[in-house]
Scaffold this motif. Structure first.
Motif, PDB file in Angstrom:
ATOM      1  N   GLU A 228       3.521  35.024  42.940  1.00 18.05           N
ATOM      2  CA  GLU A 228       2.618  35.879  43.715  1.00 18.05           C
ATOM      3  C   GLU A 228       1.189  35.658  43.244  1.00 18.05           C
ATOM      4  OE1 GLU A 228       5.154  39.765  45.043  1.00 18.05           O
ATOM      5  OE2 GLU A 228       4.511  39.710  42.948  1.00 18.05           O
ATOM      6  N   LYS A 229       0.256  35.700  44.178  1.00 22.86           N
ATOM      7  CA  LYS A 229      -1.145  35.452  43.848  1.00 22.86           C
ATOM      8  C   LYS A 229      -2.024  36.682  44.039  1.00 22.86           C
ATOM      9  CE  LYS A 229      -0.779  30.569  45.096  1.00 22.86           C
ATOM     10  NZ  LYS A 229       0.649  30.640  45.488  1.00 22.86           N
ATOM     11  N   ARG A 230      -1.471  37.726  44.624  1.00 24.90           N
ATOM     12  CA  ARG A 230      -2.187  38.989  44.797  1.00 24.90           C
ATOM     13  C   ARG A 230      -1.193  40.136  44.657  1.00 24.90           C
ATOM     14  NH1 ARG A 230      -5.191  35.451  47.481  1.00 24.90           N
ATOM     15  NH2 ARG A 230      -7.452  35.767  47.623  1.00 24.90           N
ATOM     16  N   PRO A 231      -1.632  41.266  44.102  1.00 24.36           N
ATOM     17  CA  PRO A 231      -0.695  42.382  43.881  1.00 24.36           C
ATOM     18  C   PRO A 231      -0.617  43.340  45.063  1.00 24.36           C
ATOM     19  CG  PRO A 231      -2.772  42.878  42.817  1.00 24.36           C
ATOM     20  CD  PRO A 231      -2.937  41.504  43.458  1.00 24.36           C
ATOM     21  N   SER A 232      -0.626  42.803  46.302  1.00 25.41           N
ATOM     22  CA  SER A 232      -0.636  43.655  47.493  1.00 25.41           C
ATOM     23  C   SER A 232       0.568  44.586  47.545  1.00 25.41           C
ATOM     24  CB  SER A 232      -0.670  42.786  48.756  1.00 25.41           C
ATOM     25  OG  SER A 232      -1.811  41.962  48.771  1.00 25.41           O
ATOM     26  N   ARG A 233       1.746  44.055  47.270  1.00 27.43           N
ATOM     27  CA  ARG A 233       2.973  44.865  47.331  1.00 27.43           C
ATOM     28  C   ARG A 233       2.890  46.057  46.388  1.00 27.43           C
ATOM     29  NH1 ARG A 233       6.851  44.254  43.706  1.00 27.43           N
ATOM     30  NH2 ARG A 233       6.031  42.203  43.132  1.00 27.43           N
ATOM     31  N   GLU A 234       2.396  45.814  45.173  1.00 25.16           N
ATOM     32  CA  GLU A 234       2.383  46.863  44.155  1.00 25.16           C
ATOM     33  C   GLU A 234       1.342  47.943  44.422  1.00 25.16           C
ATOM     34  OE1 GLU A 234       2.178  43.680  43.632  1.00 25.16           O
ATOM     35  OE2 GLU A 234       3.728  42.998  42.261  1.00 25.16           O
ATOM     36  N   ILE A 235       0.177  47.551  44.941  1.00 28.18           N
ATOM     37  CA  ILE A 235      -0.875  48.563  45.101  1.00 28.18           C
ATOM     38  C   ILE A 235      -0.495  49.595  46.155  1.00 28.18           C
ATOM     39  CG2 ILE A 235      -2.729  47.048  44.303  1.00 28.18           C
ATOM     40  CD1 ILE A 235      -3.604  46.645  47.152  1.00 28.18           C
ATOM     41  N   TYR A 236       0.204  49.181  47.193  1.00 28.95           N
ATOM     42  CA  TYR A 236       0.603  50.153  48.208  1.00 28.95           C
ATOM     43  C   TYR A 236       1.709  51.064  47.693  1.00 28.95           C
ATOM     44  CZ  TYR A 236      -2.448  47.709  51.315  1.00 28.95           C
ATOM     45  OH  TYR A 236      -3.578  47.177  51.868  1.00 28.95           O
ATOM     46  N   GLU A 237       2.611  50.518  46.875  1.00 24.01           N
ATOM     47  CA  GLU A 237       3.654  51.356  46.286  1.00 24.01           C
ATOM     48  C   GLU A 237       3.039  52.414  45.378  1.00 24.01           C
ATOM     49  OE1 GLU A 237       6.510  48.898  44.361  1.00 24.01           O
ATOM     50  OE2 GLU A 237       7.236  47.980  46.207  1.00 24.01           O
ATOM     51  N   GLU A 238       2.014  52.027  44.600  1.00 23.61           N
ATOM     52  CA  GLU A 238       1.396  52.984  43.683  1.00 23.61           C
ATOM     53  C   GLU A 238       0.551  54.016  44.425  1.00 23.61           C
ATOM     54  OE1 GLU A 238      -0.703  51.344  40.417  1.00 23.61           O
ATOM     55  OE2 GLU A 238       1.114  50.599  39.433  1.00 23.61           O
ATOM     56  N   LEU A 239      -0.123  53.590  45.492  1.00 23.27           N
ATOM     57  CA  LEU A 239      -1.005  54.509  46.205  1.00 23.27           C
ATOM     58  C   LEU A 239      -0.251  55.407  47.179  1.00 23.27           C
ATOM     59  CD1 LEU A 239      -4.037  52.171  46.992  1.00 23.27           C
ATOM     60  CD2 LEU A 239      -4.008  54.069  45.376  1.00 23.27           C
ATOM     61  N   PHE A 240       0.759  54.844  47.851  1.00 24.77           N
ATOM     62  CA  PHE A 240       1.380  55.584  48.957  1.00 24.77           C
ATOM     63  C   PHE A 240       2.902  55.628  48.923  1.00 24.77           C
ATOM     64  CE2 PHE A 240      -2.608  53.657  50.470  1.00 24.77           C
ATOM     65  CZ  PHE A 240      -3.323  54.807  50.756  1.00 24.77           C
ATOM     66  N   GLY A 241       3.536  54.964  47.982  1.00 26.75           N
ATOM     67  CA  GLY A 241       4.991  54.986  47.897  1.00 26.75           C
ATOM     68  C   GLY A 241       5.608  53.671  48.329  1.00 26.75           C
ATOM     69  N   GLN A 242       6.857  53.482  47.954  1.00 22.08           N
ATOM     70  CA  GLN A 242       7.562  52.231  48.200  1.00 22.08           C
ATOM     71  C   GLN A 242       7.715  51.975  49.695  1.00 22.08           C
ATOM     72  OE1 GLN A 242      11.208  51.944  46.055  1.00 22.08           O
ATOM     73  NE2 GLN A 242      11.403  49.745  46.372  1.00 22.08           N
TER      74      GLN A 242
END
Length: 220
Positions: free
Chosen positions: A100-114
Motif C-alpha cells: 500500500e502506498k497511502r493509508p486511505s483505508r485506515e483513515i476512514y476507519e479511524e474517522l468514521f468506522g470500518q
C-alpha cells in the motif's frame, strides 16, 4: 531491555495531517483505547503488502510477515542477521512497490468506522493525499502493545498532507459535534508542542486531559 536477545518488531504505516485552520485532527486508536492507552495520533494506520510473491520475497530476506498481509512483524536472529535483513527491507520499502502506498483505508476507519471508505467514494468527497516533505521517517522506540507486551520497534512511516473539500470539512465538523465521546478532536499547535490537551475531554466515562503523540511534530 537487551536488544541483542529481544526480538525486534518492525512496523510500517502511513499517517496524515488533516489541517483545519490552525489545528490538526487527532484520533484515538480503538484497540489501544480498549487496552487503556489513551493518546491522540494522526489518522492513519498499518500498511499491507500485496501478493503471495511479495510474501515469499519478504520471508526470504528474514521478514516474518504473516498471512494477514500487514507490514508488522517480529524480526528474530542475531544482531548482524537483523541488520542485514533491515538493510534489504529498507530498500524494498523505499521502492514503494507491491505494498500500500497511502493509508486511505485506515483513515476512514479511524474517522468514521470500518467500511466507511466505500461510502465516501460514492459521495465523491474523498480528500486528496499528497506526500509531505520530508515524506518518510525512520526511528526506533520502546513501545507497549495493547496486549501489554513491550518491544523495541523499528518504525517506517510515510507522511501525507490531506487536501479537503469544503464538503468533507463540513462532514468532519458534524462528526466532531455529534460524537458522545472525544474519539476525534482538533488539536492546537500549543497542545501538540506540549504533548497534552489543555482541556479535560470525555473519553468513554472519564474526563481528563489527553496525551498527544509526538508523531504530530513531524508535520510542523
Amino acid at each position: 531491555m537487551d536488544s541483542k536477545t529481544v526480538p525486534l518488531r518492525v512496523s510500517c504505516s502511513g499517517i496524515v495531517a488533516f489541517r483545519i485552520e490552525d489545528s490538526f485532527l487527532g484520533t484515538l486508536n480503538r484497540s489501544r483505547l480498549a487496552a487503556g492507552q489513551i493518546v491522540y495520533t494522526p489518522p492513519g494506520g498499518a500498511y499491507k503488502y500485496i501478493g503471495r510473491k511479495t510474501q515469499d520475497y519478504l520471508r526470504s530476506i528474514g521478514a516474518t510477515v504473516g498471512d494477514d498481509k500487514e507490514l508488522r512483524f517480529l524480526l528474530n536472529g542475531t544482531e548482524n542477521e537483523r541488520s542485514l535483513t533491515l538493510q534489504r527491507f529498507h530498500r524494498w520499502f523505499c521502492g514503494r512497490k507491491k505494498r500500500e502506498k497511502r493509508p486511505s483505508r485506515e483513515i476512514y476507519e479511524e474517522l468514521f468506522g470500518q467500511g466507511s471508505e466505500e461510502q465516501f467514494l460514492q459521495l465523491n468527497v474523498m480528500p486528496r493525499l499528497y506526500r509531505h516533505s520530508p515524506d518518510m521517517v525512520f526511528f526506533r522506540d520502546i513501545t507497549t502493545r495493547p496486549d501489554g507486551e513491550h518491544y523495541l520497534t523499528q518504525y517506517y512511516i510515510e507522511l501525507f498532507d490531506a487536501r479537503m473539500s469544503h464538503r468533507f470539512q463540513k462532514i468532519i465538523t458534524q462528526r466532531l459535534k455529534k460524537q458522545r465521546t472525544s474519539h476525534v478532536h482538533l488539536l492546537s499547535l500549543e497542545e501538540i508542542t506540549q504533548g497534552r490537551t489543555n482541556e479535560q475531554l470525555r473519553i468513554e466515562e472519564t474526563y481528563a486531559p489527553v496525551e498527544i503523540s509526538r508523531l504530530f511534530l513531524y508535520f510542523l
